[in-house]
Structures are given as structure tokens and as C-alpha cells.
Design a protein around this motif. Structure first.
Motif, PDB file in Angstrom:
ATOM      1  N   LEU A   1       0.843  -1.190   0.000  1.00 22.49           N
ATOM      2  CA  LEU A   1       0.000   0.000   0.000  1.00 22.49           C
ATOM      3  C   LEU A   1       0.878   1.239   0.000  1.00 22.49           C
ATOM      4  O   LEU A   1       2.099   1.163   0.184  1.00 22.49           O
ATOM      5  N   ILE A   2       0.242   2.390  -0.198  1.00 23.64           N
ATOM      6  CA  ILE A   2       0.926   3.684  -0.217  1.00 23.64           C
ATOM      7  C   ILE A   2       0.306   4.563   0.850  1.00 23.64           C
ATOM      8  O   ILE A   2      -0.924   4.667   0.945  1.00 23.64           O
ATOM      9  N   VAL A   3       1.155   5.192   1.659  1.00 24.32           N
ATOM     10  CA  VAL A   3       0.703   6.050   2.757  1.00 24.32           C
ATOM     11  C   VAL A   3       1.066   7.498   2.429  1.00 24.32           C
ATOM     12  O   VAL A   3       2.226   7.803   2.135  1.00 24.32           O
ATOM     13  N   LEU A   4       0.067   8.372   2.489  1.00 24.45           N
ATOM     14  CA  LEU A   4       0.276   9.794   2.221  1.00 24.45           C
ATOM     15  C   LEU A   4       0.408  10.569   3.523  1.00 24.45           C
ATOM     16  O   LEU A   4      -0.350  10.354   4.465  1.00 24.45           O
ATOM     17  N   HIS A   5       1.378  11.495   3.551  1.00 23.06           N
ATOM     18  CA  HIS A   5       1.652  12.335   4.706  1.00 23.06           C
ATOM     19  C   HIS A   5       1.651  13.800   4.272  1.00 23.06           C
ATOM     20  O   HIS A   5       1.727  14.109   3.083  1.00 23.06           O
ATOM     21  N   GLN A   6       1.636  14.698   5.238  1.00 21.39           N
ATOM     22  CA  GLN A   6       1.984  16.086   4.966  1.00 21.39           C
ATOM     23  C   GLN A   6       3.081  16.491   5.941  1.00 21.39           C
ATOM     24  O   GLN A   6       3.120  16.027   7.084  1.00 21.39           O
TER      25      GLN A   6
END
Length: 255
Positions: free
Chosen positions: A41-46
């Protein structure tokens, strides 16, 4: 003579580079029954920092909690930086759980978005994100619906990329799990908690899980159920159950 030595040294180095690490205390009896560790999976952050350059410094050193990294950083101007090889564990997820997986650093690609936590995400940045998502999901064979937020996998600790992140924009391009335009009404005995677990949320702190769900799907921070939540959850659950047989489910770690 020097040339011959150089050729021999190069051959030795090449052989060493192609030989997998082996324990000298054991007899090697190689088995073909293995494969490379790969992201699921791919995890998005800021970043919640003032600039991409400040984020690059932190991601190559440490923050107040220790050393951190991500595979990619996308600047507000759309520039794409890679910090960690895709076949290595970047330290971006921390203590997190999703769909039965506990070591999310080993199972995911981490993408940091240059954003101060209060501003809208720029068009160049979103365009760059869509390009890299298309590349990663195709090349690494990551299911396109398995794009999640850091706040989804660590709901008691994190909230990024926040309520301003445009998940519908990703859904229009075919990324992430998103409710259909007119979700069907759930059946009378529908259990929203079970659906939340099916989607992947960790329910050890129910209020935090509901907040994470609302942040992702309702652009709000409430921890109490809202009237339309059941229909959204039912639709998301049905989409997951209707995935084609060729789409492999998330792998649950085994000992």
C-alpha cells in the motif's frame, strides 16, 4: 599486470555484489521458495513544515521523536524528490496498523507532501502526486484502492494529510477507496463498526477510528456517527467485497 589485476578485482566485486548474504556458520542449501519484500500500500503524509527544503533536512536527519524518512517528497511546486529506495524500509509510519498489518514501514511506500498543515494543496503538487501514484501502482503492482492517509493507519497519533486533502480528486483518477456517487442504503442490520474494520481501520480506540474515517471521507473531525456514515461505509465495504478474484487481499503477517 595492473590491467589484469583490475579485471580480476572487478570480477570479484561483481561476484560479491550478486551473491546474497550468507551466514558463514551455516551450510548454504538455497531454496527457490521466496520472493522480495514488496510494498502492499501507499501512505500519504503532509510535512507540516514551512518548505520542502526544511522537510528534506528533517527527512535526512531527525525530528524531535528521532530519525524519520519517506520514500518520496513532493514539493509545493510539484518537484519530486526520492530519499529511500522502494525496496527498503523508510521510517515514516511509526506505530501503525491497517487491515491486520502491524509493521507498516515494511509493507508500504511513504509519500510526504510539502504542506504547512493549514493551506490548500497546490495544483502542481497534485499533478505530480497523480503521476507518481500511476507509476508506483503499475510498476510495483500495488492495488490502486490501497492509497491511505497517515491518519488512517495511526488514528490515535496522526491526522495528516488533514481535512484539506482532496481525496475526491484522487478518486476521479482511480486512486483510493471512495464512495460511489449515490451510495445504496445499508440493510437494516448493517454494522458500521464491522465495515470500518473491513476497510482496514484499527478499532482499539473507536473514537479515534471514527475521527480518522470522518477526516478522510467527510472532511471533518467529529468522533460521533453522522447520518450518512452508514451508507458510505456500506458502499465502501461492498466495493471491497466486489473486487475481482485476481486482486490479492492484504497479506496478514504470519509467524
Amino acid at each position: 599486470m595492473r590491467g589484469a589485476i583490475a579485471v580480476l578485482l572487478a570480477a570479484c566485486l561483481g561476484a560479491c555484489a550478486s551473491t546474497p548474504p550468507r551466514n558463514p556458520l551455516a551450510q548454504w542449501h538455497g531454496s527457490p521458495n521466496h520472493n522480495a519484500r514488496s510494498a502492499q500500500l501507499i501512505v500519504l503524509h503532509q510535512t507540516e513544515m514551512d518548505s520542502a527544503q526544511a522537510a528534506l533536512l528533517t527527512l535526512r536527519t531527525r525530528n524531535a521523536q528521532g530519525r524519520v524518512s519517506a520514500h518520496y517528497l513532493i514539493g509545493n511546486d510539484g518537484r519530486l524528490y526520492q530519499l529511500v529506495s522502494e525496496d527498503a524500509r523508510a521510517w515514516h509510519a511509526g506505530a501503525a496498523r491497517w487491515a491486520g498489518l502491524h509493521d507498516l514501514n515494511s509493507a508500504s511506500i511513504g509519500i510526504e507532501l510539502d504542506n504547512d498543515g493549514h493551506s490548500a494543496f497546490s495544483e502542481p503538487q497534485l499533478q505530480a502526486l497523480l503521476r507518481v501514484l500511476a507509476d508506483l501502482t503499475a510498476r510495483l503492482d500495488i492495488p490502486r484502492h490501497l492509497i491511505v492517509a497517515h491518519g488512517d493507519i495511526a488514528p490515535t497519533r496522526k491526522h495528516d494529510p488533514g481535512v484539506l486533502f482532496p481525496w475526491p480528486r484522487l478518486a476521479q483518477a482511480g486512486f483510493g477507496l471512495w464512495p460511489r456517487a449515490v451510495p445504496a442504503a445499508p440493510p437494516p442490520r448493517f454494522d458500521p463498526w464491522l465495515a470500518l474494520r473491513v476497510i482496514g481501520y484499527d478499532l482499539r480506540d473507536p473514537a479515534a477510528a471514527v475521527r480518522a474515517f470522518h477526516r478522510h471521507y467527510r472532511a471533518s473531525e467529529g468522533d460521533a456517527w453522522e447520518p450518512e456514515d452508514a451508507a458510505i461505509l456500506y458502499d465502501l465495504q461492498q466495493q471491497l467485497l466486489q473486487l475481482p478474484p485476481t486482486a490479492e487481499p492484504m497479506a496478514t503477517p504470519s509467524l
